[in-house]
Motif scaffolding. Structure first.
Motif: not given
Length: 294
Positions: A189-190, A192, A216, A218-220, A235-236, A238
């Motif tokens: 998965e993408e 976060v 992968q 996508g956000f940090e 959107y991801g 975590t």
């Protein structure tokens, strides 16, 4: 060795110049220069190379710098202990806490401590566990929260919480109803993720290395409300502690297979005697842990 001269020496070394040090100390620059000359005369050693525009420590100065930090920190500790010797009406606690625990675990403890000891100044610093370890070593905080699976040998640690690291998914995710999630499924998965230096990120980085995969990301972000919003909108996914999403119906916490458990501890410099205020704070945290674990 005059402590005032030693303080001026440390200020010059850290500021990189006599004028800058004088400004920080709020004294005249000639007074700083005179103090350094007296210190050099006392030691019969040159401490600064003054040939360049920015003064630099000599080899002898580098050695003294290490001792100066230790000596002045010890003096500060002693002065604070003396102020608190008979009462907890005054004092200071400087504690470093990662944002996740600072937002979801520590608020009741901090408020209880403040209510019981209103005269004690409580300073809470938010940072990742790696940064907090550095701040403990530098004397910038009295104690901090670290992951104690492999605690540094120069820190004393006391575990207060054993918590499971969970995969956090939106409630409508295909794996939201699964009893657990494998590492392979998670890394497909993408993600976060917290930025490097935070304990959750370090654990995920370690697991990905052991699994031979590249996450992968996508956000940090280190802002928990933002992370939760990104995940809830699909959107991801975590990782967080389950307590962070316990009251959020838009998110689901799913354990990993194999499970990932974290031992979280309060840590401070080994051999450093805590002040009464700090020891009282530690006792309160550990008492709360005993209550929670019953």
């Amino acid at each position: 060795m005059d402590l005032r001269n030693l303080r001026y020496f440390l200020a010059v070394a850290e500021a990189g110049g006599f004028t800058a040090a004088a400004e920080q100390l709020h004294i005249a620059q000639p007074a700083v220069s005179m103090a350094i000359r007296k210190l050099e005369q006392t030691l019969d050693l040159p401490l600064f190379d003054r040939q360049e525009r920015r003064v630099r420590l000599t080899d002898e100065g580098e050695v003294l710098l290490r001792h100066a930090r230790t000596i002045l920190q010890a003096v500060e500790d002693a002065e604070r202990d003396m102020r608190e010797l008979h009462t907890l009406e005054r004092g200071e606690v400087r504690v470093g806490i990662p944002s996740m625990l600072g937002s979801y675990y520590f608020p009741p403890i901090l408020m209880a401590f403040r209510h019981r000891y209103p005269g004690i100044r409580l300073e809470v610093i938010e940072a990742g566990t790696r940064k907090l370890q550095q701040m403990i070593h530098a004397g910038e905080i009295d104690m901090g929260v670290i992951v104690s699976d492999t605690p540094p040998e120069d820190l004393e640690t006391h575990r207060f919480l054993r918590a499971q690291m969970m995969a956090i998914l939106p409630a409508d995710h295909a794996l939201a109803s699964a009893p657990s999630i494998s590492y392979d499924a998670f890394f497909a998965e993408e993600l976060v993720m917290f930025k490097e230096g935070y304990f959750h990120r370090e654990v995920i980085d370690r697991i990905s290395r052991e699994a031979g995969v590249t996450p992968q990301i996508g956000f940090e972000a280190n802002l928990i409300p933002l992370i939760k919003q990104i995940v809830s909108h699909g959107y991801g996914i975590t990782t967080l502690l389950e307590m962070v999403v316990a009251d959020d119906p838009s998110l689901v916490a799913v354990p990993f297979t194999p499970e990932v458990w974290l031992d979280l501890s309060l840590a401070w410099r080994k051999g450093h005697r805590l002040s009464r205020a700090n020891q009282t704070f530690v006792d309160l945290v550990l008492a709360q842990a005993d209550t929670t674990n019953r």
